[in-house]
Design a protein around this motif. Structure first.
Motif, PDB file in Angstrom:
ATOM      1  N   GLY A 157     -78.340  11.715  39.617  1.00  0.00           N
ATOM      2  CA  GLY A 157     -77.559  11.978  40.820  1.00  0.00           C
ATOM      3  C   GLY A 157     -76.189  11.337  40.766  1.00  0.00           C
ATOM      4  N   GLY A 158     -76.138  10.094  40.276  1.00  0.00           N
ATOM      5  CA  GLY A 158     -74.867   9.373  40.215  1.00  0.00           C
ATOM      6  C   GLY A 158     -73.869  10.032  39.283  1.00  0.00           C
ATOM      7  N   ILE A 159     -74.316  10.427  38.083  1.00  0.00           N
ATOM      8  CA  ILE A 159     -73.400  11.045  37.128  1.00  0.00           C
ATOM      9  C   ILE A 159     -72.954  12.428  37.616  1.00  0.00           C
ATOM     10  CG2 ILE A 159     -73.238  11.997  34.790  1.00  0.00           C
ATOM     11  CD1 ILE A 159     -74.825   9.574  33.835  1.00  0.00           C
ATOM     12  N   CYS A 160     -73.863  13.179  38.244  1.00  0.00           N
ATOM     13  CA  CYS A 160     -73.466  14.466  38.830  1.00  0.00           C
ATOM     14  C   CYS A 160     -72.394  14.259  39.905  1.00  0.00           C
ATOM     15  CB  CYS A 160     -74.677  15.173  39.426  1.00  0.00           C
ATOM     16  SG  CYS A 160     -75.769  15.933  38.202  1.00  0.00           S
ATOM     17  N   CYS A 161     -72.530  13.198  40.687  1.00  0.00           N
ATOM     18  CA  CYS A 161     -71.515  12.889  41.705  1.00  0.00           C
ATOM     19  C   CYS A 161     -70.176  12.537  41.060  1.00  0.00           C
ATOM     20  CB  CYS A 161     -71.981  11.739  42.596  1.00  0.00           C
ATOM     21  SG  CYS A 161     -73.274  12.196  43.771  1.00  0.00           S
TER      22      CYS A 161
ATOM     23  N   LYS B  52     -73.994  10.671  28.526  1.00  0.00           N
ATOM     24  CA  LYS B  52     -73.332  10.945  29.805  1.00  0.00           C
ATOM     25  C   LYS B  52     -72.979   9.666  30.552  1.00  0.00           C
ATOM     26  CE  LYS B  52     -75.161  15.585  30.568  1.00  0.00           C
ATOM     27  NZ  LYS B  52     -73.859  16.280  30.549  1.00  0.00           N
ATOM     28  N   ALA B  53     -73.568   8.559  30.144  1.00  0.00           N
ATOM     29  CA  ALA B  53     -73.236   7.288  30.784  1.00  0.00           C
ATOM     30  C   ALA B  53     -71.771   6.915  30.589  1.00  0.00           C
ATOM     31  CB  ALA B  53     -74.137   6.180  30.239  1.00  0.00           C
ATOM     32  N   LYS B  54     -71.109   7.516  29.611  1.00  0.00           N
ATOM     33  CA  LYS B  54     -69.681   7.223  29.403  1.00  0.00           C
ATOM     34  C   LYS B  54     -68.837   7.679  30.586  1.00  0.00           C
ATOM     35  CE  LYS B  54     -68.769  11.540  26.921  1.00  0.00           C
ATOM     36  NZ  LYS B  54     -68.409  12.159  25.624  1.00  0.00           N
ATOM     37  N   GLU B  55     -69.399   8.550  31.441  1.00  0.00           N
ATOM     38  CA  GLU B  55     -68.682   8.987  32.635  1.00  0.00           C
ATOM     39  C   GLU B  55     -68.413   7.825  33.589  1.00  0.00           C
ATOM     40  OE1 GLU B  55     -67.395  11.888  33.037  1.00  0.00           O
ATOM     41  OE2 GLU B  55     -68.296  12.778  31.255  1.00  0.00           O
ATOM     42  N   LEU B  56     -69.152   6.749  33.427  1.00  0.00           N
ATOM     43  CA  LEU B  56     -68.933   5.571  34.272  1.00  0.00           C
ATOM     44  C   LEU B  56     -67.616   4.872  33.944  1.00  0.00           C
ATOM     45  CD1 LEU B  56     -72.548   4.114  34.056  1.00  0.00           C
ATOM     46  CD2 LEU B  56     -71.564   5.340  35.994  1.00  0.00           C
TER      47      LEU B  56
END
Length: 574
Positions: A141-145, A479-483
């Motif tokens: 949910g967080g990465i989609c946001c 996908k954690a790199k989106e942080l």
């Protein structure tokens, strides 16, 4: 002399274990020291092969002095897992990750050393399951946001639902303008009254991000009925946690969520709850979850019908199951008939056009399969679909196919019909929403088949967990790199925010697909790439090669209000 004696005392498999452990530690050292991905030629620039061989030899000798095989195997196991995860992350390719799963399987199977998962009590089980739901909600949910906040969620399939929920908030109706380039009810395309279950929470927190977080919660909540089914089949608490971990890391469910919002996300928990209550023989919850499943989408009737058939033949549950079966068929006929009269009909020609001839309808599909089964088989067994099946089953140690009772094959019907028979490429791709239902049935089969295994149960479950971790690492951990947004990404966001601030609330608007969700709180909104509607404002995304020409709109009489090269433009029509 002491070294030679230690080596001579070793049996062949002990010798191989220590040699491979030394080799594994040396390889991990090379991966870390190199600092570049393994597939780049620069990987070898800072490495010396003689030093590499010396390291292997020295470590081999060191491990020869360790007499306890389990201690050596633990080091070997950790190194192999680290190697598989790290290289899978770098490769970001499923078939490579599958190869790493095979290496992990061979490593555990060959040395035949038991690896035990510590037992846990019931309270610990539910605590861990709660933490898994929290992890899934925050990660998915967080990465989609983050994708939404950085203007990278497309109209199909998120922007249109964002606008639909705005309409639901304002009018109570599932209306959209950007789905078919005119005002219509989403029920004309898909009959999904289940969306109203989300409306009360959306009214409290009216934001597209609310929908993305809710979807993650809905999918991950499936671990609750999953754990109850494990308990029903007599599995241990640690087995329940292991299957729950496999579900949370399941690539098909995560892939569906990363294609943003779909009503299909309800299928996994609803199906598992329905099967749990069938197992318990509780009539009212059976009817309730049958109805809820049917409300997901018009084609959800196949799951309810198949489940009821399964309990007729496998469990001899005649009265309740037959009632549900008939109800699901009648429901499907009524809903599809209404959609053909008042809506756009069901999309059988789009999804099963490979079986339809002479302008026939959905029943031509059945006729085609009966008359030419060889053709149907040729449509099912293709290279793409076999890779798709690997995606679905590797993380479950192929347990869904370890079927001993022939009646269990009934539960594979939705996988066959929905995902494998079609030539609609999205239905056999884990990056889309079409696996939530059949995936739920695969998890039930995995639990049921696992409960009937006579030996190697623990090892089978450990392999399932390890494969799930490896495939998750190779497919989604990146996908954690989106942080950690880049400077260029921050620049994009600031420019687009400034552009959107110039557009009045609820002004008629055409917006590019990846910007549409962020301006969806309005009654008149169209996707710029596919619309024929004239609007007062245009919000053009210039980040991609999508052939949007600002100069063409200027020639049509639009005025340029904002322009940031290669990022965004806002135009206004007098």
């Amino acid at each position: 002399m002491k070294i030679l004696n230690s080596i001579k005392e070793l049996k062949l498999n002990q010798f191989i274990l220590r040699l491979l452990t030394g080799f594994s530690v040396s390889v991990i050292f090379c991966l870390i020291v190199s600092g570049v991905p393994f597939y780049e030629s620069k990987f070898f620039d800072s490495l010396s092969f003689p030093v590499f061989l010396i390291c292997i030899t020295a470590l081999f000798v060191f491990f020869c002095f360790i007499k306890n095989d389990k201690t050596v195997f633990t080091v070997f196991f950790i190194c192999v897992l680290f190697f598989c995860v790290l290289t899978s992350i770098q490769a970001n390719d499923f078939m490579f990750s599958f190869g790493m799963c095979l290496i992990m399987f061979i490593s555990i199977h060959y040395f035949n050393i038991s690896v035990k998962i510590p037992e846990i009590n019931k309270n610990q089980k539910w605590l861990i399951i709660s933490l898994l739901i929290l992890f899934y909600t925050l990660f998915v949910g967080g990465i989609c946001c983050i994708y939404y906040k950085t203007y990278r969620t497309p109209c199909y399939d998120f922007g249109l639902f964002s606008q639909m929920f705005y309409y639901m908030k304002e009018t109570g109706k599932c209306l959209i303008t950007c789905e078919r380039d005119s005002l219509l009810s989403h029920f004309a395309v898909h009959f999904s009254p289940v969306y109203y279950l989300l409306l009360p929470i959306y009214l409290l927190f009216p934001s597209p991000c609310t929908l993305l977080i809710l979807q993650a919660i809905i999918v991950s909540s499936a671990v609750i009925p999953l754990a109850l089914l494990c308990e029903h089949f007599g599995l241990s608490n640690r087995s329940s946690v292991a299957f729950s971990l496999c579900l949370v890391l399941y690539p098909a469910f995560m892939g569906g969520c990363f294609w943003y919002l779909h009503e299909n996300c309800f299928l996994t928990p609803f199906i598992l709850w329905l099967m749990y209550f069938f197992e318990k023989g509780k009539a009212f919850p059976i009817f309730l979850f049958s109805l809820l499943t049917l409300c997901v989408k018009e084609d959800a009737a196949i799951y309810v019908a198949v489940i009821s058939l399964y309990y007729i033949f496998a469990k001899k549950n005649y009265k309740c199951s037959l009632t549900i079966f008939v109800f699901s068929i009648v429901y499907f006929v009524i809903v599809t008939k209404c959609m053909s009269i008042y809506g756009e009909g069901i999309m059988s020609s789009d999804r099963y056009g490979n079986y339809i001839y002479d302008d026939g309808g959905i029943f031509t599909v059945v006729k085609s399969i009966m008359q030419n089964p060889a053709y149907a088989i040729s449509q099912v067994f293709t290279s793409e679909k076999l890779v798709f099946l690997l995606h679905l089953t590797v993380g479950l140690s192929f347990l869904p196919f370890a079927i001993k009772k022939p009646e269990n094959l009934i539960l594979l019907i939705p996988l066959l019909v929905v995902n494998l028979m079609t030539d609609y490429k999205y239905q056999f791709n884990i990056g889309f929403q079409y696996v939530f239902g059949s995936g739920g049935l695969l998890f039930y089969l995995a639990i049921s088949n696992y409960s009937s295994l006579k030996r190697n149960k623990g090892r089978c479950l450990i392999i399932a967990i390890l494969c799930s971790v490896i495939i998750f690492s190779g497919g989604y951990l990146t996908k954690a790199k989106e942080l950690f947004p880049t400077e260029s990404r921050i620049k994009e966001v600031k420019a687009i925010e400034q552009a959107i601030s110039l557009i009045p609330d609820n002004a008629p608007l055409c917006a590019s697909t990846f910007l549409l969700a962020n301006v969806s709180e309005r009654f008149e909104l169209y996707e710029l790439e596919s619309t024929s509607q004239p609007t007062e404002y245009i919000l053009a995304d210039l980040r991609y090669d999508n052939k949007i020409s600002v100069s063409d709109y200027l020639k049509e009489g639009y005025v340029l209000l904002f322009y940031e090269e290669n990022i965004v433009a806002v135009l206004y029509s007098n």
